[in-house]
Design a protein around this motif. Structure first.
Motif, PDB file in Angstrom:
ATOM      1  N   PHE A  90       0.840  -1.311   0.028  1.00  0.00           N
ATOM      2  CA  PHE A  90       0.032  -0.050  -0.019  1.00  0.00           C
ATOM      3  C   PHE A  90       1.015   1.277  -0.092  1.00  0.00           C
ATOM      4  CE2 PHE A  90      -2.642  -3.357   2.317  1.00  0.00           C
ATOM      5  CZ  PHE A  90      -3.672  -3.177   1.614  1.00  0.00           C
ATOM      6  N   GLU A  91       0.390   2.395  -0.672  1.00  0.00           N
ATOM      7  CA  GLU A  91       0.719   3.559  -0.442  1.00  0.00           C
ATOM      8  C   GLU A  91      -0.475   4.374  -0.052  1.00  0.00           C
ATOM      9  OE1 GLU A  91       2.766   7.677  -2.404  1.00  0.00           O
ATOM     10  OE2 GLU A  91       2.281   5.969  -3.699  1.00  0.00           O
ATOM     11  N   ASP A  92      -0.519   4.911   0.923  1.00  0.00           N
ATOM     12  CA  ASP A  92      -2.011   5.512   1.417  1.00  0.00           C
ATOM     13  C   ASP A  92      -2.067   7.033   1.193  1.00  0.00           C
ATOM     14  OD1 ASP A  92      -2.723   3.061   2.421  1.00  0.00           O
ATOM     15  OD2 ASP A  92      -2.284   3.584   4.549  1.00  0.00           O
ATOM     16  N   PHE A  93      -3.230   7.437   0.868  1.00  0.00           N
ATOM     17  CA  PHE A  93      -3.508   8.867   0.600  1.00  0.00           C
ATOM     18  C   PHE A  93      -4.645   9.313   1.685  1.00  0.00           C
ATOM     19  CE2 PHE A  93      -2.849   7.037  -3.922  1.00  0.00           C
ATOM     20  CZ  PHE A  93      -1.542   7.318  -3.877  1.00  0.00           C
ATOM     21  N   GLU A  94      -4.296  10.089   2.421  1.00  0.00           N
ATOM     22  CA  GLU A  94      -5.174  10.656   3.474  1.00  0.00           C
ATOM     23  C   GLU A  94      -5.869  12.009   2.975  1.00  0.00           C
ATOM     24  OE1 GLU A  94      -4.481  12.562   7.346  1.00  0.00           O
ATOM     25  OE2 GLU A  94      -4.802  10.769   8.115  1.00  0.00           O
ATOM     26  N   GLY A  95      -7.202  12.051   2.805  1.00  0.00           N
ATOM     27  CA  GLY A  95      -7.886  13.078   2.200  1.00  0.00           C
ATOM     28  C   GLY A  95      -8.326  14.174   3.329  1.00  0.00           C
ATOM     29  N   ASN A  96      -9.084  14.904   2.988  1.00  0.00           N
ATOM     30  CA  ASN A  96      -9.550  15.935   3.965  1.00  0.00           C
ATOM     31  C   ASN A  96     -11.036  16.015   3.639  1.00  0.00           C
ATOM     32  OD1 ASN A  96     -10.237  18.562   2.175  1.00  0.00           O
ATOM     33  ND2 ASN A  96      -8.375  17.681   1.594  1.00  0.00           N
ATOM     34  N   ASP A  97     -11.967  17.004   4.647  1.00  0.00           N
ATOM     35  CA  ASP A  97     -13.351  16.910   4.598  1.00  0.00           C
ATOM     36  C   ASP A  97     -13.748  18.203   3.547  1.00  0.00           C
ATOM     37  OD1 ASP A  97     -13.752  15.137   6.423  1.00  0.00           O
ATOM     38  OD2 ASP A  97     -13.061  16.521   8.039  1.00  0.00           O
ATOM     39  N   ASP A  98     -12.959  18.463   2.395  1.00  0.00           N
ATOM     40  CA  ASP A  98     -13.512  19.458   1.493  1.00  0.00           C
ATOM     41  C   ASP A  98     -14.059  18.768   0.244  1.00  0.00           C
ATOM     42  OD1 ASP A  98     -13.931  21.115  -0.598  1.00  0.00           O
ATOM     43  OD2 ASP A  98     -11.814  22.235  -0.232  1.00  0.00           O
ATOM     44  N   PRO A  99     -15.533  18.490   0.059  1.00  0.00           N
ATOM     45  CA  PRO A  99     -15.948  17.736  -0.728  1.00  0.00           C
ATOM     46  C   PRO A  99     -15.521  18.089  -2.351  1.00  0.00           C
ATOM     47  CG  PRO A  99     -17.588  19.303   0.061  1.00  0.00           C
ATOM     48  CD  PRO A  99     -16.389  19.374   0.872  1.00  0.00           C
ATOM     49  N   GLN A 100     -15.067  19.275  -2.550  1.00  0.00           N
ATOM     50  CA  GLN A 100     -14.501  19.735  -3.961  1.00  0.00           C
ATOM     51  C   GLN A 100     -12.936  19.491  -4.138  1.00  0.00           C
ATOM     52  OE1 GLN A 100     -16.647  20.497  -6.340  1.00  0.00           O
ATOM     53  NE2 GLN A 100     -18.195  20.059  -4.829  1.00  0.00           N
ATOM     54  N   SER A 101     -12.392  19.196  -3.075  1.00  0.00           N
ATOM     55  CA  SER A 101     -11.216  18.947  -3.073  1.00  0.00           C
ATOM     56  C   SER A 101     -10.355  17.994  -2.120  1.00  0.00           C
ATOM     57  CB  SER A 101     -10.046  20.476  -3.201  1.00  0.00           C
ATOM     58  OG  SER A 101     -10.559  21.186  -4.226  1.00  0.00           O
ATOM     59  N   THR A 102     -10.844  16.849  -2.317  1.00  0.00           N
ATOM     60  CA  THR A 102     -10.706  15.750  -1.041  1.00  0.00           C
ATOM     61  C   THR A 102      -9.381  15.656  -1.001  1.00  0.00           C
ATOM     62  OG1 THR A 102     -12.889  15.093  -1.292  1.00  0.00           O
ATOM     63  CG2 THR A 102     -11.427  13.861   0.069  1.00  0.00           C
ATOM     64  N   TRP A 103      -8.746  14.985  -2.512  1.00  0.00           N
ATOM     65  CA  TRP A 103      -7.330  14.420  -2.529  1.00  0.00           C
ATOM     66  C   TRP A 103      -6.584  15.399  -3.190  1.00  0.00           C
ATOM     67  CZ3 TRP A 103      -8.243  10.132   0.276  1.00  0.00           C
ATOM     68  CH2 TRP A 103      -9.528   9.472   0.215  1.00  0.00           C
ATOM     69  N   ARG A 104      -6.886  16.057  -4.334  1.00  0.00           N
ATOM     70  CA  ARG A 104      -6.254  17.073  -5.217  1.00  0.00           C
ATOM     71  C   ARG A 104      -7.180  18.184  -5.326  1.00  0.00           C
ATOM     72  NH1 ARG A 104      -2.324  14.896  -8.594  1.00  0.00           N
ATOM     73  NH2 ARG A 104      -1.797  16.997  -9.022  1.00  0.00           N
ATOM     74  N   VAL A 105      -6.796  19.283  -5.682  1.00  0.00           N
ATOM     75  CA  VAL A 105      -7.599  20.716  -5.980  1.00  0.00           C
ATOM     76  C   VAL A 105      -8.550  20.267  -7.146  1.00  0.00           C
ATOM     77  CG1 VAL A 105      -7.660  22.897  -6.751  1.00  0.00           C
ATOM     78  CG2 VAL A 105      -5.835  22.124  -5.051  1.00  0.00           C
ATOM     79  N   SER A 106      -9.809  20.650  -6.683  1.00  0.00           N
ATOM     80  CA  SER A 106     -11.027  20.587  -7.659  1.00  0.00           C
ATOM     81  C   SER A 106     -11.211  18.922  -7.959  1.00  0.00           C
ATOM     82  CB  SER A 106     -10.793  21.581  -8.958  1.00  0.00           C
ATOM     83  OG  SER A 106     -11.097  22.967  -8.308  1.00  0.00           O
ATOM     84  N   ASP A 107     -10.891  17.962  -7.397  1.00  0.00           N
ATOM     85  CA  ASP A 107     -11.214  16.581  -7.708  1.00  0.00           C
ATOM     86  C   ASP A 107     -12.400  16.029  -7.658  1.00  0.00           C
ATOM     87  OD1 ASP A 107     -11.308  16.163  -4.932  1.00  0.00           O
ATOM     88  OD2 ASP A 107      -9.451  15.310  -4.681  1.00  0.00           O
ATOM     89  N   GLY A 108     -13.334  17.120  -6.901  1.00  0.00           N
ATOM     90  CA  GLY A 108     -14.804  16.679  -6.826  1.00  0.00           C
ATOM     91  C   GLY A 108     -15.288  15.654  -5.984  1.00  0.00           C
ATOM     92  N   GLY A 109     -13.937  15.560  -5.041  1.00  0.00           N
ATOM     93  CA  GLY A 109     -14.170  14.512  -3.954  1.00  0.00           C
ATOM     94  C   GLY A 109     -14.136  13.085  -4.488  1.00  0.00           C
TER      95      GLY A 109
END
Length: 302
Positions: free
Chosen positions: A227-246
């Motif tokens: 595994f390589e894990d990606f921890e997101g955030n609570d922004d539904p429009q930029s959860t993983w990357r900017v403007s990714d739409g979640g």
């Protein structure tokens, strides 16, 4: 999304690349300290011994200082490497699984006052970096490449890799993933496969109350998933990357190479985003991938 489509996709936005890196990298102080220590090691602050280098070569352990990212011009015969110390040491360019060409350093190129700040074929002549000439042959125009020293991959076997536009992990693989992570898989998709036992893909886990969103780049192997894990955030429009739409989708990833050595499996990949590409080389360390080298290629539209 195919690679050509991904290039168009990520060139249609005007966003902040520093913010993108912030979203992708997080704010963990420990990670920041580790990154600074890595830079100091590259600069020679802590030094290294010949015996340590020999041991790394024997085991296939990849070293950050032997690698660098860059991209090609419109002809595919020249590369612009991101700025580095002693650029002449890079003699190889890896641009696709199993595809390696010899390159020769030509000169350092200064930043032009007319630069758009983009790292793409249209701004190639005005961008700052190290110019390399492909010795023989050419690479697809406007492509991301990994520059490597001659001995960077000693002890490595470059594996065949087949990109996939669709497909999913088996039920057995998902069961192993869920058991390891103690989370249910919500979405998944394959990026590609090496063989029946070795597949690479993206999984997104169901949300757990009180915890941040979690996704992983996963490689299945006969001994279990890595595994390589990606921890997101609570922004539904930029959860993983900017403007990714979640969303985090398998077809937003492209693989540069897959290798195997005594140290384990290694992967070089590109993660396409609205503003540009997050670039990484990772290597197996137990059931996880450790970060070897990373970069960012800013290609947002003007």
């Amino acid at each position: 999304m195919q690679r050509s489509q991904a290039i168009v996709f990520r060139n249609n936005y005007r966003l902040n690349p520093v913010y993108d890196l912030y979203k992708n990298g997080g704010t963990d102080l420990r990670k920041i300290v580790c990154a600074l220590m890595g830079l100091m090691l590259v600069a020679g602050v802590f030094g290294s011994s010949a015996s340590a280098g020999s041991t790394a070569s024997a085991t296939g352990e990849l070293k950050s200082e032997k690698l660098a990212f860059g991209y090609t011009d419109a002809s595919g015969k020249r590369l612009l490497g991101f700025e580095s110390v002693k650029p002449g040491r890079f003699t190889q360019a890896i641009y696709a699984p199993g595809a390696i060409l010899s390159v020769k350093f030509q000169k350092h190129q200064k930043l032009s006052s007319k630069s758009t700040g983009r790292q793409n074929e249209w701004n190639f002549e005005r961008d700052q970096g190290e110019i390399y000439q492909v010795v023989q042959g050419k690479i697809e125009r406007n492509s991301t490449v990994l520059l490597a020293e001659k001995d960077a991959f000693i002890g490595h076997e470059f594996l065949k890799f087949k990109p996939l536009s669709k497909g999913t992990f088996s039920k057995n693989a998902i069961g192993q993933i869920e058991k390891t992570k103690k989370r249910k898989v919500l979405h998944q998709g394959l990026i590609g496969q090496v063989n029946h036992d070795n597949q690479i893909g993206i999984v997104e886990y169901a949300r757990v109350k009180g915890k941040k969103p979690l996704a992983s780049l996963v490689m299945t192997t006969p001994s279990g998933p890595i595994f390589e894990d990606f921890e997101g955030n609570d922004d539904p429009q930029s959860t993983w990357r900017v403007s990714d739409g979640g969303k985090i989708e398998a077809d937003w990833f492209g693989v540069l190479f897959v290798t195997k050595s005594k140290a384990g499996y290694s992967i070089g990949y590109e993660w396409y985003g609205d503003e540009g590409s997050s670039l990484k080389v990772v290597q197996q360390k137990g059931t996880k991938f450790r970060l070897v080298e990373q970069g960012y290629r800013y290609t947002a539209g003007i």
